[in-house]
Design a protein around this motif. Structure first.
Motif, PDB file in Angstrom:
ATOM      1  N   LYS A 253       0.839  -1.200   0.000  1.00 33.99           N
ATOM      2  CA  LYS A 253       0.000   0.000   0.000  1.00 33.99           C
ATOM      3  C   LYS A 253       0.872   1.248   0.000  1.00 33.99           C
ATOM      4  N   VAL A 254       0.255   2.370  -0.370  1.00 34.17           N
ATOM      5  CA  VAL A 254       0.899   3.681  -0.255  1.00 34.17           C
ATOM      6  C   VAL A 254      -0.030   4.574   0.553  1.00 34.17           C
ATOM      7  N   LEU A 255       0.395   4.957   1.763  1.00 33.27           N
ATOM      8  CA  LEU A 255      -0.474   5.682   2.674  1.00 33.27           C
ATOM      9  C   LEU A 255       0.243   6.872   3.291  1.00 33.27           C
ATOM     10  N   THR A 256      -0.545   7.877   3.646  1.00 35.68           N
ATOM     11  CA  THR A 256      -0.052   8.980   4.459  1.00 35.68           C
ATOM     12  C   THR A 256      -0.867   9.004   5.754  1.00 35.68           C
TER      13      THR A 256
ATOM     14  N   ALA B 116      -3.537   0.143  11.763  1.00 38.94           N
ATOM     15  CA  ALA B 116      -4.052   1.220  10.914  1.00 38.94           C
ATOM     16  C   ALA B 116      -3.746   0.968   9.445  1.00 38.94           C
ATOM     17  N   VAL B 117      -2.538   0.504   9.160  1.00 42.18           N
ATOM     18  CA  VAL B 117      -2.167   0.229   7.758  1.00 42.18           C
ATOM     19  C   VAL B 117      -3.013  -0.904   7.198  1.00 42.18           C
ATOM     20  N   VAL B 118      -3.195  -1.959   7.969  1.00 40.34           N
ATOM     21  CA  VAL B 118      -3.970  -3.113   7.503  1.00 40.34           C
ATOM     22  C   VAL B 118      -5.436  -2.726   7.261  1.00 40.34           C
ATOM     23  N   LEU B 119      -6.018  -1.918   8.155  1.00 40.19           N
ATOM     24  CA  LEU B 119      -7.440  -1.576   8.045  1.00 40.19           C
ATOM     25  C   LEU B 119      -7.726  -0.460   7.055  1.00 40.19           C
ATOM     26  N   SER B 120      -6.740   0.334   6.725  1.00 42.93           N
ATOM     27  CA  SER B 120      -6.971   1.507   5.876  1.00 42.93           C
ATOM     28  C   SER B 120      -7.407   1.099   4.468  1.00 42.93           C
ATOM     29  N   LYS B 121      -8.489   1.752   3.999  1.00 40.89           N
ATOM     30  CA  LYS B 121      -9.019   1.459   2.659  1.00 40.89           C
ATOM     31  C   LYS B 121      -8.746   2.597   1.676  1.00 40.89           C
ATOM     32  N   GLY B 122      -8.429   3.759   2.193  1.00 40.40           N
ATOM     33  CA  GLY B 122      -8.167   4.889   1.310  1.00 40.40           C
ATOM     34  C   GLY B 122      -6.680   5.136   1.164  1.00 40.40           C
ATOM     35  N   GLU B 123      -6.319   6.408   0.941  1.00 38.46           N
ATOM     36  CA  GLU B 123      -4.919   6.775   0.781  1.00 38.46           C
ATOM     37  C   GLU B 123      -4.345   7.423   2.033  1.00 38.46           C
ATOM     38  N   THR B 124      -5.219   7.680   3.024  1.00 35.96           N
ATOM     39  CA  THR B 124      -4.789   8.373   4.244  1.00 35.96           C
ATOM     40  C   THR B 124      -5.293   7.623   5.471  1.00 35.96           C
ATOM     41  N   ILE B 125      -4.428   7.490   6.464  1.00 35.17           N
ATOM     42  CA  ILE B 125      -4.814   6.887   7.737  1.00 35.17           C
ATOM     43  C   ILE B 125      -5.512   7.965   8.566  1.00 35.17           C
ATOM     44  N   THR B 126      -6.747   7.680   8.967  1.00 39.15           N
ATOM     45  CA  THR B 126      -7.529   8.635   9.763  1.00 39.15           C
ATOM     46  C   THR B 126      -7.847   8.011  11.122  1.00 39.15           C
ATOM     47  N   SER B 127      -8.584   8.743  11.936  1.00 38.61           N
ATOM     48  CA  SER B 127      -8.946   8.240  13.271  1.00 38.61           C
ATOM     49  C   SER B 127      -9.854   7.022  13.196  1.00 38.61           C
ATOM     50  N   ARG B 128     -10.478   6.780  12.035  1.00 42.63           N
ATOM     51  CA  ARG B 128     -11.350   5.604  11.893  1.00 42.63           C
ATOM     52  C   ARG B 128     -10.570   4.301  12.012  1.00 42.63           C
TER      53      ARG B 128
END
Length: 447
Positions: free
Chosen positions: A339-342, A370-382
């Motif tokens: 993944k590529v995340l900010t 957070a990285v595993v659960l993230s579905k978008g391009e940015t890690i948020t509080s969700r």
């Protein structure tokens, strides 16, 4: 014995007797088996360097034993010694990996020469495997990250003492990265090509810890079916890291003190003294001076351990390092998860305000989640655990915020109330050491 252990497998007792006598005279340790079933048990119980086997035997034959050794113990050379050899069986054995093929009666001088080469080959294979393991450890070693004054001081200390033989004790709460510092001391030193042996004193039952450290001979106690090398011997020439050394029983402490003084050990079930030389690095989340005053830890051992002390700060005491650590962990887990995340500014604000009872280990686990659960391009509080979300909900006007000290005081009071005043249980519930809990109780005058 000095030249190695040889397993002889032959259904003729006289053949075993003759060969055993020759090898014993040549300073080999000999294990005898009259059939394949006995040989398989011996392979499980003994540290065998070479197998010398007959070909034809009642029941399973030497070729079946060879196939078992090749599949399950590929580092052990097999030498055939048979009176019924054929060209076909010899070619089959050699092309499938047998070390040598003799026809009875062999030239015993040549057999001893071939046997010495086989033992040396096995030792070289083991050394190569150990080097590969160490290289894998070194290349996969997580970096110690930090730019705060506390961490820069630690980096400077590591650089200064890395090649010293003096004992080091690393003090800090659970999850602060004590083992990382121990590994940095070893792999940054001239010992990097020697063993780094880590022992978690808190994870091994007290009744087993002595045998784990000192090793034992076959028959030393019920269940000791074969000799085992202890961690002191295993670490010889390198570094022995005793994690949570404060958990050692007093009886083991006295024996360890003797090891540090004499630099020699005796395996359980033996009175032979074995010289050992290693650098000792230990860690603790306890106040060992207080434990020594209470009679739970030997003062003379503490003096031996505490030549050089490294104190590792809590994560909340080095908040300026949190962005660096977050960046490192996001990069690590993004590579793994492809993944590529900010990370959002909102998440960084929450991290800055959080008290991190689990320290760096907790931050790493939170970022992995957070990285595993993230579905978008940015890690948020969700993508954060519930305790972080509740912290976000409490955000509001500046005057409505409570200080970190107030939050911690409330958490300590709640934990003590839930645990009916049992401080050990309260410390475990909070995820901190008893030392840290006592300090907070004293600082805040909690009754």
């Amino acid at each position: 014995m000095g030249n190695g252990t040889v397993l002889i497998v032959d259904d003729e007792p006289n053949a075993i007797k003759v060969l055993s006598a020759i090898l014993l005279e040549a300073d080999y340790n000999v294990v005898e088996s009259i059939d394949v079933d006995m040989a398989l048990k011996a392979l499980h119980q003994e540290d065998v360097d070479v197998v010398i086997t007959d070909l034809r035997m009642p029941g399973r034959d030497g070729m079946q034993l060879f196939e078992h050794v090749t599949e399950n113990h590929p580092d052990i050379p097999v030498i055939f010694l048979t009176a019924y050899g054929t060209v076909d069986s010899a070619v089959h054995a050699i092309t499938h990996g047998a070390f040598y093929y003799f026809i009875k009666p062999p030239d015993y001088l040549k057999l001893k020469s071939i046997l010495a080469r086989a033992v040396e080959q096995r030792r070289l294979k083991r050394e190569i495997e150990a080097l590969r393991k160490r290289l894998a450890e070194e290349t996969s070693l997580p970096r110690i990250i930090g730019k705060t004054p506390q961490m820069l001081k630690i980096f400077n200390t590591i650089e200064t003492i890395k090649d010293s033989e003096s004992s080091v004790i690393i003090c800090g709460e659970t999850g602060t990265g004590k083992e990382l510092i121990a590994r940095a001391l070893h792999f940054g030193s001239t010992r990097r090509d020697r063993p780094f042996v880590a022992v978690n004193c808190a994870a091994i039952p007290r009744e087993l810890l002595e045998s784990e450290l000192f090793g034992y001979e076959r028959g030393a106690f019920t269940g000791a079916v074969s000799r085992r090398i202890g961690r002191f011997e295993e670490a010889s020439g390198g570094t022995l890291f005793l994690d949570e050394i404060g958990e050692l029983d007093l009886s083991v402490q006295s024996k360890m003190l003797r090891v540090l003084q004499e630099r020699e050990i005796e395996r359980l079930g033996s009175n032979r003294k074995i010289k050992v030389h290693f650098r000792l690095v230990s860690s603790t989340n306890r106040d060992l001076e207080r434990e020594a005053k209470a009679g739970n830890f030997r003062k003379d051992l503490l003096y031996r351990l505490n030549v050089i002390q490294i104190n590792v700060p809590l994560l909340r005491e080095r908040q300026d390092d949190i962005p660096l650590l977050v960046s490192e962990y996001v990069n690590e887990f993004c590579i793994r998860e492809k993944k590529v995340l900010t990370v959002s500014d909102e998440v960084m604000r929450i991290f800055h305000d959080y008290h991190w009872p689990g320290n760096v280990r907790q931050l790493r686990n939170v970022m992995e989640r957070a990285v595993v659960l993230s579905k978008g391009e940015t890690i948020t509080s969700r993508e954060l655990p519930d305790e972080f979300v509740s912290l976000k909900k409490r955000e509001g006007p500046l005057h409505s915020l409570r200080t970190l000290s107030e939050l911690e005081s409330e958490a300590v009071k709640n934990a003590l109330r839930v645990c009916n005043g049992n401080k050990s249980k309260a410390a475990r519930l909070l995820g901190i050491s008893r030392k840290a809990l006592y300090k907070r109780i004293k600082d805040w005058n909690i009754e």
